[in-house]
Design a protein around this motif. Structure first.
Motif, short mmCIF file in Angstrom:
data_model
loop_
_atom_site.label_atom_id
_atom_site.label_comp_id
_atom_site.label_asym_id
_atom_site.label_seq_id
_atom_site.Cartn_x
_atom_site.Cartn_y
_atom_site.Cartn_z
N ASP A 9 0.84 -1.18 0.00
CA ASP A 9 0.00 0.00 0.00
C ASP A 9 0.89 1.24 0.00
OD1 ASP A 9 -2.32 -1.57 0.17
OD2 ASP A 9 -2.18 -1.65 2.36
N GLY A 10 0.31 2.37 -0.38
CA GLY A 10 1.05 3.62 -0.36
C GLY A 10 1.23 4.21 -1.74
N VAL A 19 1.78 8.12 -7.62
CA VAL A 19 1.14 6.97 -8.26
C VAL A 19 0.91 5.91 -7.19
CG1 VAL A 19 1.45 5.14 -9.98
CG2 VAL A 19 2.33 7.45 -10.43
N PRO A 20 -0.27 5.24 -7.15
CA PRO A 20 -0.45 4.15 -6.20
C PRO A 20 0.69 3.13 -6.33
CG PRO A 20 -2.54 4.68 -7.22
CD PRO A 20 -1.48 5.48 -7.96
N TRP A 21 1.18 2.66 -5.19
CA TRP A 21 2.40 1.84 -5.14
C TRP A 21 2.40 0.72 -6.19
CZ3 TRP A 21 6.20 2.47 -1.11
CH2 TRP A 21 7.26 1.53 -1.16
N ARG A 22 1.30 -0.02 -6.27
CA ARG A 22 1.26 -1.20 -7.14
C ARG A 22 1.24 -0.85 -8.63
NH1 ARG A 22 -1.70 -2.19 -2.62
NH2 ARG A 22 -1.19 -4.10 -1.44
N ALA A 87 5.12 12.51 3.10
CA ALA A 87 3.82 12.97 3.60
C ALA A 87 2.70 12.04 3.13
CB ALA A 87 3.57 14.40 3.15
N ALA A 88 2.76 11.64 1.86
CA ALA A 88 1.70 10.79 1.31
C ALA A 88 1.63 9.43 1.99
CB ALA A 88 1.90 10.62 -0.19
N ASN A 89 2.79 8.96 2.47
CA ASN A 89 2.84 7.65 3.11
C ASN A 89 2.87 7.73 4.64
OD1 ASN A 89 3.14 5.62 0.79
ND2 ASN A 89 4.67 7.16 0.26
N ALA A 120 11.89 8.64 -10.20
CA ALA A 120 10.91 8.17 -9.23
C ALA A 120 11.50 8.28 -7.83
CB ALA A 120 10.50 6.72 -9.52
N VAL A 121 10.62 8.42 -6.84
CA VAL A 121 11.02 8.46 -5.44
C VAL A 121 10.07 7.58 -4.64
CG1 VAL A 121 11.44 9.88 -3.41
CG2 VAL A 121 11.87 10.84 -5.69
#
Length: 289
Positions: A9-10, A19-22, A87-89, A120-121
């Motif tokens: 998740d994240g 972008v959603p993790w998956r 922050a998002a996670n 990407a990060v």
């Protein structure tokens, strides 16, 4: 957060947006997958602050330049992306990975000037890199591979391709019950571990390899400055393998490794002594200051 790194998740920041993790994926014909056109940074966030985060962003850009792969973001923009990911996670203590690579495009050969450079990060919770070895002293194998000459590859870049022999050497070390492996360089001098710089103590003075064929780690530079501030003598020099028997203490430094004591390299044994313990404690205090 746990489990396989592609099934969590994240959110991951990719090319300017979360972008959603998956779904943070790349095409199979990305140039980096075939030709190792990729550079990256590993960073740690302590209590909401990335330690020397801006220096890491600047080094990422420099690594891209050294690989003829200009990264289309400034260091400030990369800093902002890292803050957005944390922050998002909802992360305040985390490992942060920024990676830039040649993506898929009009070129699918060695040359790739028409392919976009992507960025990407990601960030996740990650404990001690060497587990219990961080307190007890890591056991290192001696790698059969050697760090290459800077005439053959830009050794000052934190480039994915430079880590191929690291993966092989770490696998071989783990099969022998070791935590990691120590490299010699192309001349036969002591170089570094698979993802960390190395320091030794002899008669109260510190010795560490010159970074003329290895990455001059940000943690390495931080620790050298810390030692000199404490009044300790630090020798940056070429170290011969036969000198290993003369050192009393040893430790590794790196963003992931932080300061990790070493108890053994091959047949050579070291104490987790006072200087090592003091450096580890001082570094821990510094990153959380």
């Amino acid at each position: 957060m746990g489990g396989a790194y592609d099934d969590r998740d994240g959110f991951i920041w990719m090319d300017g947006k979360l972008v959603p993790w998956r779904y943070a994926n790349v095409h199979i014909l990305s140039h980096a997958m075939h030709y190792a056109s990729s550079v990256f940074e590993g960073e740690r966030c302590y209590d909401g602050n990335i330690f020397k985060g801006h220096e890491h962003s600047e080094r990422l850009i420099e690594s891209g330049r050294l690989l003829d792969m200009p990264i289309p973001y400034s260091a400030d923009q990369i800093d902002a992306a890292k803050a957005e990911v944390l922050a998002a996670n909802n992360l305040t203590n985390a490992y942060v990975r920024a990676v830039a690579w040649r993506g898929a495009g009009e070129d699918m050969g060695v040359a790739a000037r028409r392919n976009p450079v992507r960025l990407a990060v990601a960030a996740w919770e990650w404990g001690a890199y060497y587990g219990d070895a961080k307190m007890q002293g890591a056991k290192l194998d001696i790698a059969k591979w050697r760090r290459p000459s800077p005439d053959t590859i830009p050794t000052a870049a934190k480039a994915a391709g430079l880590y191929m022999i690291c993966t092989m050497s770490k696998h071989a070390a783990e099969e022998k019950g070791c935590s990691d492996a120590l490299f010699y360089d192309y001349r036969g001098y002591v170089a570094e571990a698979t993802g960390a710089n190395v320091f030794f103590v002899k008669d109260g003075e510190v010795h560490t390899p010159i970074p003329d064929a290895i990455l001059n780690g940000i943690t390495r530079q931080t620790v050298i400055a810390m030692l000199r501030d404490k009044g300790l003598v630090v020798h940056e020099r070429h170290i011969l393998p036969e000198e290993l028997d003369s050192f009393s203490e040893c430790w590794l430094t790196g963003t992931a490794a932080e300061v990790t004591p070493v108890g053994q390299i091959g047949e050579y044994h070291f104490q987790v002594g006072q200087i090592t313990r003091d450096v580890a404690q001082s570094y821990e205090a510094l990153v959380r200051a």
